[in-house]
Design a protein around this motif. Structure first.
Motif, mmCIF file in Angstrom:
data_model
loop_
_atom_site.group_PDB
_atom_site.id
_atom_site.type_symbol
_atom_site.label_atom_id
_atom_site.label_comp_id
_atom_site.label_asym_id
_atom_site.label_seq_id
_atom_site.Cartn_x
_atom_site.Cartn_y
_atom_site.Cartn_z
ATOM 1 N N GLU A 92 0.838 -1.212 0.000
ATOM 2 C CA GLU A 92 0.000 0.000 0.000
ATOM 3 C C GLU A 92 0.873 1.263 0.000
ATOM 4 O O GLU A 92 0.606 2.215 0.717
ATOM 5 N N ARG A 93 1.927 1.235 -0.805
ATOM 6 C CA ARG A 93 2.876 2.337 -0.990
ATOM 7 C C ARG A 93 3.739 2.637 0.241
ATOM 8 O O ARG A 93 4.468 3.617 0.267
ATOM 9 N N ASP A 94 3.670 1.816 1.261
ATOM 10 C CA ASP A 94 4.530 1.962 2.437
ATOM 11 C C ASP A 94 5.727 1.037 2.284
ATOM 12 O O ASP A 94 5.562 -0.188 2.129
ATOM 13 N N ILE A 95 6.928 1.612 2.327
ATOM 14 C CA ILE A 95 8.138 0.811 2.231
ATOM 15 C C ILE A 95 8.359 0.133 3.580
ATOM 16 O O ILE A 95 8.401 0.803 4.617
ATOM 17 N N LEU A 96 8.472 -1.174 3.569
ATOM 18 C CA LEU A 96 8.524 -1.956 4.800
ATOM 19 C C LEU A 96 9.934 -2.234 5.292
ATOM 20 O O LEU A 96 10.127 -2.601 6.443
ATOM 21 N N THR A 97 10.928 -2.073 4.446
ATOM 22 C CA THR A 97 12.289 -2.490 4.786
ATOM 23 C C THR A 97 13.234 -1.338 5.083
ATOM 24 O O THR A 97 14.386 -1.562 5.421
ATOM 25 N N VAL A 98 12.761 -0.115 4.941
ATOM 26 C CA VAL A 98 13.607 1.051 5.137
ATOM 27 C C VAL A 98 12.833 2.072 5.971
ATOM 28 O O VAL A 98 11.637 2.277 5.761
ATOM 29 N N ASN A 99 13.521 2.710 6.890
ATOM 30 C CA ASN A 99 12.910 3.781 7.669
ATOM 31 C C ASN A 99 13.017 5.063 6.841
ATOM 32 O O ASN A 99 14.067 5.711 6.802
#
Length: 126
Positions: A92-99
């Motif tokens: 959903e356009r949220d990058i999960l692996t990078v802050n």
């Protein structure tokens, strides 16, 4: 993708059909890197990099042909989900692996250092 097809679009539309462009950037790219046994198509035993495109976005409708829509209309911002080598990296356009906030803050700090270096060298900063 769009560059390859738009280049031919004004001269001869049949020279670079959208389905041919998609094949060129998937299976063709795999062949160019001599990696067709590992990438380029969705098959058992191959690395699977998959993106899911938001086909309801204003720039994607109406969609008469999915290949044409992907080549001529899709933007990077239309990517909703990304899976690389079987790992979900974006949902959903949220990058999960990078802050993202941390990366943004580090980029701003680096920009400050660059600005200071430029000023110290005597260059004008606008």
């Amino acid at each position: 993708m769009a560059y390859a097809s738009v280049f031919c679009m004004y001269e001869d539309r049949d020279a670079m059909l959208p389905i041919k462009v998609v094949k060129m950037v998937t299976m063709g790219a795999a062949r160019a890197f001599h990696m067709e046994d590992k990438i380029g198509s969705l098959e058992a035993g191959k690395l699977a990099d998959i993106i899911v495109i938001d086909t309801k976005a204003p720039n994607m409708v109406p969609m008469y042909n999915p290949y044409s829509a992907l080549v001529y209309s899709a933007y990077a911002s239309n990517v909703k989900h990304a899976i690389v080598d079987g790992q979900l990296l974006m949902q959903e356009r949220d990058i999960l692996t990078v802050n993202e906030d941390k990366v943004r803050q580090e980029a701003l700090q680096f920009a400050d250092k660059v600005r200071e270096t430029v000023i110290a060298s005597g260059e004008e900063v606008r």
